[in-house]
Design a protein around this motif. Structure first.
Motif: not given
Length: 241
Positions: A126-151
């Motif tokens: 999924p990472l090499v196929k762009g899963i992160i970019a596809n998900t963040l594209a749905l957010f209304q908030a600017n990427p600089k206004q996002l928090y991310v946590w790695f499990g």
């Protein structure tokens, strides 16, 4: 349960399960949440029922296929629907989103106001196929206004991959070269935490937390497919309060 250490606890609920405290027997002992691994269905049902005690409502789950599709969960999405996808996104309140893993990287995302959340299955495919970019594209908030946590995921000292995997990431961005360490047998140690963090940074996300565990070496806490083959699954979940 593992709880994210990030500055959004009062607005967003989130957790990752461990393998501890459930009903399943060997080799799924004991808090297995995966129905697809040939565990006893009644034991998995009991574990899901126990998990629900920590959640405001039943979670949405996926049939994860190591792709890059994202499910948008709204009020019309049935909770019993397990579509083929590898990430979930919602703006609904108190609606948990769940990702299952046993070495892959769970990525939980929210905006700093706690108005929108997502859960990403961060396997290498999924990472090499762009899963992160596809998900963040749905957010209304600017990427600089996002928090991310790695499990919890496989650590950089245990994730052995071939040159083909490295080549796919380096084709995306040459800076991924730094996320792989060459071994004497021609293979590479991959740092999946660093890969995901680099991709997030390239998209403008700088507030990233977690990434402190290794599912392979911490066998008392985590299931690991790479270590055991036949094993259970943990879950990482996020929801708006």
């Amino acid at each position: 349960m593992l709880l994210p250490d990030w500055p959004i606890q009062n607005r967003v609920g989130a957790l990752s399960t461990t393998r501890v405290g459930g009903q399943s027997c060997v080799p799924f002992e004991s808090f297995n949440l995966g129905y697809h691994v040939n565990d006893k269905p009644n034991d998995v049902n009991a574990n899901h029922k126990q998990l629900l005690e920590y959640l405001p409502n039943p979670a949405h789950w996926l049939t994860q296929v190591h792709g890059a599709d994202v499910l948008v969960v709204d009020k019309n999405t049935p909770a019993t629907f397990w579509p083929k996808a590898d990430a979930l996104y919602t703006r609904l309140r108190q609606q948990p989103l769940a990702i299952m893993t046993a070495d892959c990287l769970p990525i939980l995302v929210c905006d700093q106001q706690g108005r929108e959340v997502a859960a990403i299955h961060g396997g290498w495919k999924p990472l090499v196929k762009g899963i992160i970019a596809n998900t963040l594209a749905l957010f209304q908030a600017n990427p600089k206004q996002l928090y991310v946590w790695f499990g919890p995921a496989i650590g950089p000292q245990k994730f052995v991959v071939g040159s083909d995997v490295k080549a796919q990431f380096c084709e995306l961005n040459r800076t991924h070269e730094d996320d792989f360490v060459a071994q004497s047998d021609g293979k590479f140690m991959a740092n999946i935490y660093a890969i995901a963090k680099r991709q997030l940074a390239q998209l403008g996300v700088t507030e990233v937390f977690g990434g402190d565990y290794c599912t392979v070496t911490q066998n008392e806490l985590f299931f690991s497919y790479r270590r055991d083959g036949k094993t259970g699954r943990m879950a990482s979940l996020i929801w708006r309060n």
